[in-house]
Design a protein around this motif. Structure first.
Motif, PDB file in Angstrom:
ATOM      1  N   SER A 403       1.333  -1.030  -0.317  1.00 29.76           N
ATOM      2  CA  SER A 403       0.278   0.146   0.268  1.00 29.76           C
ATOM      3  C   SER A 403       0.611   1.470  -0.156  1.00 29.76           C
ATOM      4  O   SER A 403       1.988   1.396   0.217  1.00 29.76           O
ATOM      5  CB  SER A 403      -0.976  -0.073   1.742  1.00 29.76           C
ATOM      6  OG  SER A 403      -0.232   0.071   2.530  1.00 29.76           O
ATOM      7  N   THR A 404       0.064   2.593   0.428  1.00 31.00           N
ATOM      8  CA  THR A 404       0.762   3.178   0.003  1.00 31.00           C
ATOM      9  C   THR A 404       1.922   3.687   1.661  1.00 31.00           C
ATOM     10  O   THR A 404       2.892   4.155   1.395  1.00 31.00           O
ATOM     11  CB  THR A 404       0.077   4.892   0.253  1.00 31.00           C
ATOM     12  OG1 THR A 404      -0.818   4.627   1.620  1.00 31.00           O
ATOM     13  CG2 THR A 404      -0.357   5.035  -1.524  1.00 31.00           C
ATOM     14  N   MET A 405       1.670   2.526   2.981  1.00 33.77           N
ATOM     15  CA  MET A 405       2.323   2.048   3.873  1.00 33.77           C
ATOM     16  C   MET A 405       2.956   1.587   3.918  1.00 33.77           C
ATOM     17  O   MET A 405       3.704   1.061   5.196  1.00 33.77           O
ATOM     18  CB  MET A 405       1.285   3.405   4.898  1.00 33.77           C
ATOM     19  CG  MET A 405       0.526   4.618   4.891  1.00 33.77           C
ATOM     20  SD  MET A 405       1.889   4.943   5.538  1.00 33.77           S
ATOM     21  CE  MET A 405       1.935   6.914   4.586  1.00 33.77           C
ATOM     22  N   VAL A 406       2.812   0.200   2.645  1.00 29.29           N
ATOM     23  CA  VAL A 406       3.782  -0.806   3.074  1.00 29.29           C
ATOM     24  C   VAL A 406       4.508  -0.667   1.771  1.00 29.29           C
ATOM     25  O   VAL A 406       3.908  -0.948   0.696  1.00 29.29           O
ATOM     26  CB  VAL A 406       3.264  -1.470   3.275  1.00 29.29           C
ATOM     27  CG1 VAL A 406       3.752  -3.192   3.165  1.00 29.29           C
ATOM     28  CG2 VAL A 406       2.583  -1.910   4.459  1.00 29.29           C
ATOM     29  N   ARG A 407       6.117  -0.846   1.305  1.00 30.44           N
ATOM     30  CA  ARG A 407       6.994  -0.236   0.529  1.00 30.44           C
ATOM     31  C   ARG A 407       7.224  -1.806   0.389  1.00 30.44           C
ATOM     32  O   ARG A 407       8.418  -1.825   0.895  1.00 30.44           O
ATOM     33  CB  ARG A 407       7.354   1.075   0.495  1.00 30.44           C
ATOM     34  CG  ARG A 407       6.673   1.478   0.080  1.00 30.44           C
ATOM     35  CD  ARG A 407       7.302   3.078  -0.283  1.00 30.44           C
ATOM     36  NE  ARG A 407       6.252   4.193   0.557  1.00 30.44           N
ATOM     37  CZ  ARG A 407       6.811   5.806   0.690  1.00 30.44           C
ATOM     38  NH1 ARG A 407       8.557   5.726   0.472  1.00 30.44           N
ATOM     39  NH2 ARG A 407       6.640   6.017   1.251  1.00 30.44           N
ATOM     40  N   ARG A 408       6.742  -2.687  -0.605  1.00 31.07           N
ATOM     41  CA  ARG A 408       7.826  -3.967  -0.310  1.00 31.07           C
ATOM     42  C   ARG A 408       8.224  -4.316  -1.511  1.00 31.07           C
ATOM     43  O   ARG A 408       8.074  -3.401  -2.506  1.00 31.07           O
ATOM     44  CB  ARG A 408       6.434  -5.248  -0.866  1.00 31.07           C
ATOM     45  CG  ARG A 408       5.216  -5.500  -0.321  1.00 31.07           C
ATOM     46  CD  ARG A 408       5.393  -6.200   1.569  1.00 31.07           C
ATOM     47  NE  ARG A 408       5.615  -7.625   0.724  1.00 31.07           N
ATOM     48  CZ  ARG A 408       4.413  -8.167   0.432  1.00 31.07           C
ATOM     49  NH1 ARG A 408       3.512  -8.131   1.173  1.00 31.07           N
ATOM     50  NH2 ARG A 408       4.068  -9.237   0.588  1.00 31.07           N
ATOM     51  N   SER A 409       9.103  -5.234  -1.107  1.00 30.94           N
ATOM     52  CA  SER A 409      10.368  -4.994  -2.476  1.00 30.94           C
ATOM     53  C   SER A 409      10.102  -5.131  -3.628  1.00 30.94           C
ATOM     54  O   SER A 409       9.069  -6.787  -3.286  1.00 30.94           O
ATOM     55  CB  SER A 409      11.977  -4.992  -1.979  1.00 30.94           C
ATOM     56  OG  SER A 409      12.259  -6.423  -1.255  1.00 30.94           O
ATOM     57  N   LEU A 410      10.612  -5.945  -4.616  1.00 30.61           N
ATOM     58  CA  LEU A 410      10.433  -6.647  -5.640  1.00 30.61           C
ATOM     59  C   LEU A 410      11.400  -8.057  -4.997  1.00 30.61           C
ATOM     60  O   LEU A 410      10.397  -9.243  -5.512  1.00 30.61           O
ATOM     61  CB  LEU A 410      11.265  -6.236  -7.198  1.00 30.61           C
ATOM     62  CG  LEU A 410       9.988  -4.808  -7.824  1.00 30.61           C
ATOM     63  CD1 LEU A 410      11.451  -4.963  -8.756  1.00 30.61           C
ATOM     64  CD2 LEU A 410       8.787  -5.627  -7.754  1.00 30.61           C
ATOM     65  N   ARG A 411      11.376  -7.769  -4.123  1.00 30.38           N
ATOM     66  CA  ARG A 411      12.892  -9.155  -3.622  1.00 30.38           C
ATOM     67  C   ARG A 411      11.668  -9.849  -3.250  1.00 30.38           C
ATOM     68  O   ARG A 411      11.240  -9.629  -1.931  1.00 30.38           O
ATOM     69  CB  ARG A 411      13.557  -9.314  -3.207  1.00 30.38           C
ATOM     70  CG  ARG A 411      14.987  -9.784  -3.874  1.00 30.38           C
ATOM     71  CD  ARG A 411      16.653  -9.113  -2.202  1.00 30.38           C
ATOM     72  NE  ARG A 411      15.898  -8.334  -1.272  1.00 30.38           N
ATOM     73  CZ  ARG A 411      15.968  -8.732  -0.604  1.00 30.38           C
ATOM     74  NH1 ARG A 411      15.662  -9.834  -0.268  1.00 30.38           N
ATOM     75  NH2 ARG A 411      15.716  -7.915   1.008  1.00 30.38           N
ATOM     76  N   PRO A 412      11.474 -11.701  -3.279  1.00 29.35           N
ATOM     77  CA  PRO A 412      10.697 -12.390  -2.040  1.00 29.35           C
ATOM     78  C   PRO A 412      10.576 -12.356  -0.997  1.00 29.35           C
ATOM     79  O   PRO A 412      12.208 -12.384  -0.863  1.00 29.35           O
ATOM     80  CB  PRO A 412      10.157 -13.697  -3.520  1.00 29.35           C
ATOM     81  CG  PRO A 412      11.180 -13.466  -3.916  1.00 29.35           C
ATOM     82  CD  PRO A 412      12.391 -12.030  -4.059  1.00 29.35           C
ATOM     83  N   GLY A 413      10.047 -12.354  -0.113  1.00 32.00           N
ATOM     84  CA  GLY A 413      11.051 -12.625   1.378  1.00 32.00           C
ATOM     85  C   GLY A 413      10.998 -11.225   2.584  1.00 32.00           C
ATOM     86  O   GLY A 413      11.730 -11.552   3.135  1.00 32.00           O
ATOM     87  N   GLY A 414      10.649 -10.162   1.600  1.00 34.88           N
ATOM     88  CA  GLY A 414      11.059  -9.002   3.044  1.00 34.88           C
ATOM     89  C   GLY A 414      10.591  -9.312   3.482  1.00 34.88           C
ATOM     90  O   GLY A 414       9.136  -9.430   3.730  1.00 34.88           O
ATOM     91  N   ILE A 415      10.803  -7.482   4.706  1.00 34.68           N
ATOM     92  CA  ILE A 415      10.151  -7.609   5.847  1.00 34.68           C
ATOM     93  C   ILE A 415       9.450  -6.065   5.753  1.00 34.68           C
ATOM     94  O   ILE A 415       8.657  -6.493   6.322  1.00 34.68           O
ATOM     95  CB  ILE A 415      11.165  -7.330   6.630  1.00 34.68           C
ATOM     96  CG1 ILE A 415      12.282  -6.230   5.986  1.00 34.68           C
ATOM     97  CG2 ILE A 415      12.028  -8.305   7.301  1.00 34.68           C
ATOM     98  CD1 ILE A 415      13.286  -5.693   7.567  1.00 34.68           C
ATOM     99  N   ALA A 416       9.192  -6.103   4.514  1.00 30.06           N
ATOM    100  CA  ALA A 416       7.933  -4.766   4.885  1.00 30.06           C
ATOM    101  C   ALA A 416       6.531  -5.290   4.628  1.00 30.06           C
ATOM    102  O   ALA A 416       6.620  -6.514   3.788  1.00 30.06           O
ATOM    103  CB  ALA A 416       8.296  -4.113   3.372  1.00 30.06           C
ATOM    104  N   GLY A 417       5.970  -5.178   5.627  1.00 30.01           N
ATOM    105  CA  GLY A 417       4.859  -5.183   5.993  1.00 30.01           C
ATOM    106  C   GLY A 417       4.443  -6.133   7.114  1.00 30.01           C
ATOM    107  O   GLY A 417       3.034  -6.594   7.477  1.00 30.01           O
ATOM    108  N   GLN A 418       5.752  -6.355   7.409  1.00 33.11           N
ATOM    109  CA  GLN A 418       5.718  -7.215   8.892  1.00 33.11           C
ATOM    110  C   GLN A 418       5.968  -6.936  10.025  1.00 33.11           C
ATOM    111  O   GLN A 418       6.183  -5.729  10.058  1.00 33.11           O
ATOM    112  CB  GLN A 418       6.861  -8.284   8.482  1.00 33.11           C
ATOM    113  CG  GLN A 418       6.578  -9.456   7.679  1.00 33.11           C
ATOM    114  CD  GLN A 418       8.232 -10.673   7.396  1.00 33.11           C
ATOM    115  OE1 GLN A 418       8.704 -10.485   8.584  1.00 33.11           O
ATOM    116  NE2 GLN A 418       8.725 -11.098   6.664  1.00 33.11           N
ATOM    117  N   LEU A 419       5.495  -7.537  11.433  1.00 33.67           N
ATOM    118  CA  LEU A 419       5.998  -6.410  12.646  1.00 33.67           C
ATOM    119  C   LEU A 419       6.903  -6.698  12.502  1.00 33.67           C
ATOM    120  O   LEU A 419       7.834  -7.721  12.463  1.00 33.67           O
ATOM    121  CB  LEU A 419       5.094  -7.494  13.787  1.00 33.67           C
ATOM    122  CG  LEU A 419       3.615  -6.934  13.611  1.00 33.67           C
ATOM    123  CD1 LEU A 419       2.861  -7.851  14.654  1.00 33.67           C
ATOM    124  CD2 LEU A 419       3.438  -5.508  14.102  1.00 33.67           C
TER     125      LEU A 419
END
Length: 517
Positions: A403-419
């Motif tokens: 989302s605008t507040m979760v910027r997930r990287s293209l790399r799988p398994g990143g930590i964005a969106g996790q606690l």
């Protein structure tokens, strides 16, 4: 908070919350911590006395920590040692141990409790905040969702008189039969699960000599669950047969055949039947969670069967996700578009948890040869079912969607969106206490003076992860040097370029947000 017109006096409040259950009180407390005037409206003046939810995990415990009630909750909670699957002969088919000590979130993984006790703790805590007000015996009759401000027609249940309250935001925390959901034109979508269950609550000082975890009875004739929820409190849940009603089980004598396997050697005279009730376990998800500045939270937005103990926790997760966003918009730090991220993030997460509960529930309760075959196939391999192992053994839930507040990287398994782990810091506090209700940047690399100034100006807090510390190891495992942590503990983004990370931190100034009780 009141401005007078000739026709009627209209009370205005920035946020009106419809429903004073755990979700509504959590949202009100969080908003009050940010100095946002909030009014909770509830039909009843007292906490509903019957226990419903009995479990919350360590992620939800972190939310209680943020509310300031972790110690009070610890005093009423009973840690569970995990889950065991049994057959009708009480043979253990599988056992999944849970960590009763603290996890990466800083709390025990599985916690049993009595919901009315928790609600009393939450309501008492709310009275410490001058920006929050609870008004019982008040029925919200209608919400006008068009126009600004929003208008609520409310009825005093004592006098029968109607009045109008206006609000900039309305949060519908009014449960499965939500009036707010109807007002925004949202509908519940059924996910294909509808079972009648008998719920039995018993108090006794007798030692039942049972394994201190949840017992799941896998039986196609009558599935069941047993759990100890306090020092002298026990709960059983049994699937009801088509011809049965709750009236068939009004006394201990009638209940005895159901609970007997857990009661060997225990005298009936030592048991106190608190109540029996019939519940229909449902799996439903609202097709939309928002209209303008009206939002749905908790059971108004989603209903989860209880097989993984995530129903009440989902509502607290909703409140934790939305409150800081509303506070930021209210204080004009964050753009209103940030509010779009609430449903984008929470709805898929809720759907995932409902699906997980459904899969476990079906495997444990399905009748006939298909159900038996599912159990025969599933039970020995439960620990390797994707997502299921995580929920049964590890309490971690999936990352939030981009989302605008979760910027997930293209790399799988990143930590964005996790606690972010609620790690123990050098000064003896945990990360959540250190960051409080702000944004934070966790990094194992020294910030420049300019980067520190940027964070200070934006109201954020830097946390330096010492070499070899839990936070340092967490960053290194992901091959990043820093992470932006949101006020709800979620990682907004992570990377190797500190300049980019510091620039990504939104303006969210705690100086005019954080209102002490």
């Amino acid at each position: 908070m009141t401005n007078s017109t000739q026709q009627e006096s209209v009370e205005h409040v920035p946020v009106a919350i419809v429903g004073g259950g755990p979700t509504g009180i959590t949202a009100a407390t969080l908003l009050a911590q940010y100095g946002v005037e909030t009014l909770v409206l509830d039909r009843w003046s007292q906490v509903y006395p019957q226990p419903r939810a009995v479990h919350l995990d360590d992620e939800v415990y972190r939310i209680l920590g943020r509310l300031g009630v972790a110690q009070e909750f610890a005093a009423i909670a009973w840690p569970a040692r995990g889950l065991q699957l049994i057959d009708r002969e009480m043979t253990v088919l599988a056992r999944f141990r849970r960590d009763t000590l603290v996890t990466r979130n800083g709390f025990p993984a599985a916690n049993m409790f009595d919901q009315p006790q928790l609600e009393e703790v939450l309501r008492t805590n709310l009275t410490r905040y001058r920006h929050a007000q609870f008004r019982g015996d008040t029925e919200v009759v209608d919400v006008l969702t068009t126009g600004s401000p929003l208008r609520l027609r409310v009825r005093n249940r004592t006098t029968g008189l109607d009045s109008v309250i206006t609000a900039d935001f309305v949060l519908g925390c009014d449960g499965a039969n939500s009036m707010v959901r109807r007002a925004i034109g949202a509908e519940m979508r059924n996910m294909g699960f509808d079972q009648r269950w008998l719920v039995i609550d018993i108090a006794t000082d007798a030692d039942l000599q049972q394994w201190e975890g949840v017992h799941q009875l896998c039986d196609d004739h009558r599935a069941g669950t047993y759990m100890r929820i306090g020092r002298d409190r026990y709960r059983w849940e049994f699937r009801m047969l088509d011809h049965e009603s709750v009236d068939d089980y009004a006394t201990l004598t009638e209940l005895r055949p159901l609970i007997a396997p857990w009661m060997r050697g225990v005298e009936e005279a030592s048991l106190h039947l608190i109540r029996t009730a019939e519940y229909t376990f449902r799996a439903q998800l609202a097709d939309r969670w928002r209209r303008g500045n009206v939002f749905l939270l908790g059971d108004a937005a989603h209903l989860t069967p209880p097989f993984i103990g995530q129903g009440m926790g989902a509502g607290l997760r909703d409140a934790m996700n939305l409150a800081w966003k509303i506070a930021g918009v209210h204080h004009r730090d964050l753009a209103p578009s940030v509010l779009d991220s609430y449903e984008t993030e929470r709805r898929p997460h809720a759907r995932h948890m409902i699906s997980l509960a459904l899969n476990i529930g079906r495997a444990m309760t399905s009748g006939g040869r298909i159900g038996a075959a599912a159990r025969a196939l599933l039970l020995p391999h439960l620990h390797v079912v994707p997502g299921l192992r995580a929920k049964v053994i590890d309490s971690r839930t999936p990352p939030l969607h981009s989302s605008t507040m979760v910027r997930r990287s293209l790399r799988p398994g990143g930590i964005a969106g996790q606690l972010c782990p609620n790690a123990l810091l050098d000064d003896g506090t945990r990360l959540d206490e250190h960051l409080g209700p702000r944004f934070g940047v966790v990094t194992n690399t020294a910030l420049s003076a300019a980067q520190q100034d940027t964070l200070i100006f934006r109201g954020a807090q830097a946390v330096y992860a010492e070499q070899g510390s839990d936070l340092d190891r967490w960053l290194r495992r992901q091959h990043v040097t820093g992470a932006v942590v949101r006020p709800d503990g979620t990682v907004m983004m992570a990377g190797r370029d500190l300049a980019t990370i510091c620039r990504a931190v939104p303006l969210f100034r705690r100086d005019h947000h954080h209102a002490h009780p």
